[in-house]
Design an enzyme around this catalytic site. Structure first.
Site, PDB file in Angstrom:
ATOM      1  N   GLY A 131       0.774  -1.238   0.000  1.00 15.00           N
ATOM      2  CA  GLY A 131       0.000   0.000   0.000  1.00 15.00           C
ATOM      3  C   GLY A 131       0.802   1.283   0.000  1.00 15.00           C
ATOM      4  O   GLY A 131       0.214   2.368  -0.033  1.00 15.00           O
ATOM      5  N   GLU A 185       4.112  -6.694   1.626  1.00 18.30           N
ATOM      6  CA  GLU A 185       3.662  -7.064   0.268  1.00 18.30           C
ATOM      7  C   GLU A 185       3.577  -5.836  -0.633  1.00 18.30           C
ATOM      8  O   GLU A 185       2.499  -5.486  -1.126  1.00 18.30           O
ATOM      9  CB  GLU A 185       2.263  -7.707   0.356  1.00 18.30           C
ATOM     10  N   GLY A 188       3.603  -3.622  -3.898  1.00 19.64           N
ATOM     11  CA  GLY A 188       3.497  -3.799  -5.342  1.00 19.64           C
ATOM     12  C   GLY A 188       3.887  -2.503  -6.018  1.00 19.64           C
ATOM     13  O   GLY A 188       4.983  -2.335  -6.573  1.00 19.64           O
ATOM     14  N   ARG A 189       2.978  -1.531  -5.906  1.00 22.85           N
ATOM     15  CA  ARG A 189       3.138  -0.251  -6.582  1.00 22.85           C
ATOM     16  C   ARG A 189       4.502   0.399  -6.304  1.00 22.85           C
ATOM     17  O   ARG A 189       5.147   0.913  -7.209  1.00 22.85           O
ATOM     18  CB  ARG A 189       2.035   0.683  -6.066  1.00 22.85           C
ATOM     19  N   CYS A 234     -14.162   3.552 -28.151  1.00 20.16           N
ATOM     20  CA  CYS A 234     -15.491   4.168 -28.273  1.00 20.16           C
ATOM     21  C   CYS A 234     -16.186   4.229 -26.919  1.00 20.16           C
ATOM     22  O   CYS A 234     -17.182   3.541 -26.678  1.00 20.16           O
ATOM     23  CB  CYS A 234     -16.317   3.382 -29.279  1.00 20.16           C
ATOM     24  N   GLU A 235     -15.635   4.995 -26.022  1.00 18.45           N
ATOM     25  CA  GLU A 235     -16.199   5.230 -24.686  1.00 18.45           C
ATOM     26  C   GLU A 235     -15.772   6.641 -24.311  1.00 18.45           C
ATOM     27  O   GLU A 235     -14.605   7.002 -24.506  1.00 18.45           O
ATOM     28  CB  GLU A 235     -15.565   4.296 -23.626  1.00 18.45           C
ATOM     29  N   TYR A 275      -0.214  -1.679 -12.095  1.00 17.49           N
ATOM     30  CA  TYR A 275      -1.617  -1.785 -12.482  1.00 17.49           C
ATOM     31  C   TYR A 275      -1.832  -1.133 -13.852  1.00 17.49           C
ATOM     32  O   TYR A 275      -2.847  -0.477 -14.092  1.00 17.49           O
ATOM     33  CB  TYR A 275      -2.528  -1.181 -11.388  1.00 17.49           C
TER      34      TYR A 275
HETATM   35  N1  PLP Z   1      -1.355  -7.101  -0.658  1.00 17.92           N
HETATM   36  C1  PLP Z   1      -2.676  -7.215  -0.884  1.00 17.92           C
HETATM   37  C2  PLP Z   1      -3.464  -8.196  -0.093  1.00 17.92           C
HETATM   38  C3  PLP Z   1      -3.305  -6.420  -1.854  1.00 17.92           C
HETATM   39  O1  PLP Z   1      -4.615  -6.527  -2.076  1.00 17.92           O
HETATM   40  C4  PLP Z   1      -2.508  -5.480  -2.580  1.00 17.92           C
HETATM   41  C5  PLP Z   1      -3.104  -4.592  -3.601  1.00 17.92           C
HETATM   42  O2  PLP Z   1      -4.250  -4.564  -3.896  1.00 17.92           O
HETATM   43  C6  PLP Z   1      -1.135  -5.415  -2.322  1.00 17.92           C
HETATM   44  C7  PLP Z   1      -0.593  -6.225  -1.349  1.00 17.92           C
HETATM   45  C8  PLP Z   1      -0.233  -4.468  -3.060  1.00 17.92           C
HETATM   46  O3  PLP Z   1      -0.593  -3.169  -2.840  1.00 17.92           O
HETATM   47  P1  PLP Z   1       0.325  -1.970  -3.376  1.00 17.92           P
HETATM   48  O4  PLP Z   1       0.544  -2.200  -4.810  1.00 17.92           O
HETATM   49  O5  PLP Z   1      -0.472  -0.758  -3.089  1.00 17.92           O
HETATM   50  O6  PLP Z   1       1.598  -2.018  -2.587  1.00 17.92           O
END
Ligand code: PLP
Length: 419
Positions: A240, A274, A276-277, A343-344, A372
């Protein structure tokens, strides 16, 4: 612009490669990923927690390309997965099963079997119903599933209501006040080994306070459950961490690490994260070509060959991305509607964005497109999906070619009675 994308003599570069050369080689639209930038982000996280029992598991959903997974797996990161497909990708990319976390709100029986057969590190379970199913599946296989229970700490966070996940009423996790009873039941199940608590309160969180509020609640519950006799050894705080789209986050990863280490010091538990972004968002750009510059009495539309089928974030979340001419242009900046060919009317990248007058054929770079982005691309309107490239210093490789229209329908069958 991040360190991965810079201008030299007016031309945008990804590391040491000029973007026009990539557009030429791969076609447009094309996602251009910086391997060096991804390594730098991962290194910053690893360094911030060096010497501590903290596992970084990359959230595969942010960009699941095998090349990205291989890069992070090679640096020792684990993988946070949300489907059997993501587990398969993580394994294929060389991530050892004992570094794989399996999260997600609806694991089905086959996916559970896959995770159990592989001996993955942890299942993040989101409901009592899922826990019972996992217990049965594991028992039938003669296994014990290591389980962290996802709790909902009822803290509002996240850059948009569609990416906030930790409030009462969100579909994720169990109410935190129910965790103790659920884990007590878990401890009686032959197929379940309760190992910890998990939370993930949202994405694109740009302040530390909601993280700290949620983690404190999780740690209170963690301690109480342990005192009740369930031997938990791990706390998984999810991901997050916000990145810079329009504004930079109000904390650094070092601030975040200090907060986590302060809250968990003396706990005697491993920490799992965890992200991601944070690892990928600013490490890729989407390069698109202008098909038309359409001017009306009131508006200037720059119509690109990329659309919401290529990068859906602006249409879905109203997300901001910086948009830059790949080759710098002089002249006044005029409010421009940057739109796609789909077309949106939701098919736009920016409204009223000050840009110099672009011409048909000009390239633009849509920045901060690494998370994403390509993973959510689709064939909508039967437009060929984007190409993907990875750059590392002076070299680059086309890691996904554009998906030709014939490939889009190669799996489709016309029933014989329509022939
Ligand atoms: N972990 C869980 C359970 C998630 O649902 C998500 C994103 O939806 C993430 C980790 C990764 O989140 P972020 O990309 O914001 O770090």
């Amino acid at each position: 612009m991040t360190g991965s994308f810079t201008r030299r003599d007016g031309v945008l570069y990804a590391e040491d490669v000029a973007l026009p050369a990539i557009a030429e080689a791969a076609g447009t639209p094309v996602y251009v990923n910086s391997a060096g930038g991804m390594r730098r982000q991962a290194r910053a996280l690893l360094d911030a927690f060096a010497g501590h029992d903290v596992r970084i598991c990359y959230a595969v959903k942010a960009n699941h390309h095998l090349a990205v997974l291989r890069l992070f797996a090679g640096m020792g990161l684990g993988m946070d997965t949300v489907s059997g497909g993501e587990i398969a990708r993580a394994l294929k990319a060389g991530c050892p099963p004992e570094r794989i976390v399996f999260a997600g709100v609806a694991k089905d029986t086959d996916e559970m079997r896959l995770g159990l057969a592989q001996g993955i590190f942890q299942f993040n379970v989101e409901s009592i119903e899922e826990l019972r199913r996992l217990g049965q599946v594991a028992s039938a296989m003669g296994r014990r599933a290591p389980v962290a229970l996802r709790v909902n700490p009822d803290v509002a966070a996240g850059g948009h209501d569609k990416i906030s996940t930790g409030k009462k009423g969100d579909k994720f996790g169990v109410p935190i006040e129910d965790a103790s009873a659920i884990l007590a039941e878990a401890a009686t199940m032959a197929g379940i080994e309760p190992v910890g608590l998990h939370c993930h309160i949202g994405s694109q969180i740009t302040e530390l306070a909601p993280f700290e509020a949620a983690y404190r609640r999780v740690l209170e519950a963690f301690t109480a459950i342990r005192e009740g006799g369930v031997e938990l050894t791990r706390v998984d705080f999810g991901g997050g961490f916000g990145v810079r789209y329009q504004e930079p986050p109000k904390f650094t990863i070092a601030d975040y690490a200090r907060m986590v280490l302060r809250l968990t010091s003396g706990l005697g538990a491993s920490v799992v994260l965890e992200p991601g972004r944070f690892l990928v968002a600013e490490q890729a750009v989407l390069v698109a070509r202008a098909i038309y510059l359409k001017e009306t009495a009131t508006h200037r539309f720059l119509v690109l060959d990329a659309g919401m089928n290529t990068l859906i974030r602006p249409a879905m979340y109203g997300a901001w991305h910086d948009i830059l001419p790949v080759v710098a242009k002089d002249g006044p900046l005029v409010p421009t509607e940057v739109v796609g060919p789909i077309c949106e009317s939701s098919d736009f990248f920016a409204r009223g964005r000050p840009l110099p007058r672009m011409m048909e054929g000009d390239l633009v770079a849509i920045m901060q497109a690494g998370a994403y982005g390509s993973v959510m691309a689709s064939d909508y309107n039967s437009r060929p999906g984007p190409a993907e490239v990875m750059v590392d210093g002076e070299r680059f490789t086309v890691i996904t070619p554009r998906r030709a229209v014939e490939r889009q329908y190669e799996d489709e069958t016309v029933p014989p009675w329509l022939e």
